[in-house]
Design an enzyme around this catalytic site. Sequence first.
Site, PDB file in Angstrom:
ATOM      1  N   GLU A  95      31.191  94.649  18.986  1.00  0.00           N
ATOM      2  CA  GLU A  95      32.192  94.578  20.064  1.00  0.00           C
ATOM      3  C   GLU A  95      31.608  93.899  21.301  1.00  0.00           C
ATOM      4  O   GLU A  95      32.240  93.059  21.934  1.00  0.00           O
ATOM      5  CB  GLU A  95      32.671  95.983  20.450  1.00  0.00           C
ATOM      6  CG  GLU A  95      33.279  96.810  19.350  1.00  0.00           C
ATOM      7  CD  GLU A  95      34.660  96.329  18.916  1.00  0.00           C
ATOM      8  OE1 GLU A  95      35.189  95.365  19.506  1.00  0.00           O
ATOM      9  OE2 GLU A  95      35.210  96.912  17.963  1.00  0.00           O
ATOM     10  N   ASN A 155      32.761  90.361  22.924  1.00  0.00           N
ATOM     11  CA  ASN A 155      33.248  90.259  24.307  1.00  0.00           C
ATOM     12  C   ASN A 155      32.569  89.110  25.051  1.00  0.00           C
ATOM     13  O   ASN A 155      33.216  88.391  25.822  1.00  0.00           O
ATOM     14  CB  ASN A 155      33.003  91.567  25.060  1.00  0.00           C
ATOM     15  CG  ASN A 155      34.152  92.545  24.912  1.00  0.00           C
ATOM     16  OD1 ASN A 155      35.149  92.275  24.237  1.00  0.00           O
ATOM     17  ND2 ASN A 155      34.015  93.706  25.533  1.00  0.00           N
ATOM     18  N   ARG A 179      44.353  89.913  19.906  1.00  0.00           N
ATOM     19  CA  ARG A 179      43.221  90.745  20.324  1.00  0.00           C
ATOM     20  C   ARG A 179      43.733  92.146  20.567  1.00  0.00           C
ATOM     21  O   ARG A 179      44.738  92.340  21.237  1.00  0.00           O
ATOM     22  CB  ARG A 179      42.591  90.192  21.620  1.00  0.00           C
ATOM     23  CG  ARG A 179      42.028  88.784  21.529  1.00  0.00           C
ATOM     24  CD  ARG A 179      40.863  88.657  20.584  1.00  0.00           C
ATOM     25  NE  ARG A 179      39.790  89.588  20.918  1.00  0.00           N
ATOM     26  CZ  ARG A 179      38.809  89.912  20.079  1.00  0.00           C
ATOM     27  NH1 ARG A 179      38.763  89.378  18.877  1.00  0.00           N
ATOM     28  NH2 ARG A 179      37.884  90.765  20.461  1.00  0.00           N
TER      29      ARG A 179
END
Lengths: 143, 116
Positions: free
Chosen positions: A50, A54, A109
């Site tokens: 994650e 990002n 997303r």
Amino acid sequence: MLKNSANSVKMQLDSRSVNEAFSRAALAAFLSPLDPDFGEMCDLRTAISEAVTNCIVHGYKGNGGIIYINLSYYDDRTVKIAVRDKGCGIEDIKQAMQPLFTTDRSGERGGMGFTVMKSFCDKMRVKSKVGKGTSVFMEKKLR
Amino acid sequence: MDKLTFTQDICEGIAVFHLCGSIDHHTVKNVREEIDRNIYRLRPHEVVLDLNDVEFMDSSGLGLILGRYTRISDLGGALTLVGMSDEVMKIIRLSGADSFIRCEKKSEKERMIKNA
């Protein structure tokens, strides 16, 4: 070398989506001496995935850049993961960390990256400055 | 496995997409468009995403699921998820998606289709 860490590793990755899997594999290899259980390993692999995603999607907005990763573990089996970019930074960290919030307009997303990191780790902290970049610090104590 | 592939079955208006591998931001890109092309071509009344052979999924997988939910809902159809591991289900539950997307036990939907 981090003070009092049993082991530490620093990596610099190109901001390329193919490196999301590499970051997971690198973390798994780094933690293997600790023999984490399956669930813990899954949680941490997901958390780093994650954070790296990002950096790629939001920090560098799909353009080039370097992702800086620090991994460390300590004698008490605490694992620390730091993921940093020198991208665009986050204007409102509190807003960004709300579940399902995303600045992405494609509808593809989930906006759950920070929520996942926070849920899968014992501690999670975000530092960011617009125009300078974002750092995510995660910590989990293994059983 | 750090790739993502899928195969598909269609039976009586139900399109089952069997996903295999890891679902992350990198792997989801190609698969998403191909699944959508098949959905628009087949116009099923239900899409089943079989995650039985998915060994890793982060929140990009949620994006894949929610995006497909939107697509099939726009066509008046339904989305069902089957075969989730505990780890995959953890992320789905975190988002609350299981409150509006049907999640069924391992391969139950596929057994239903095979028995049809």
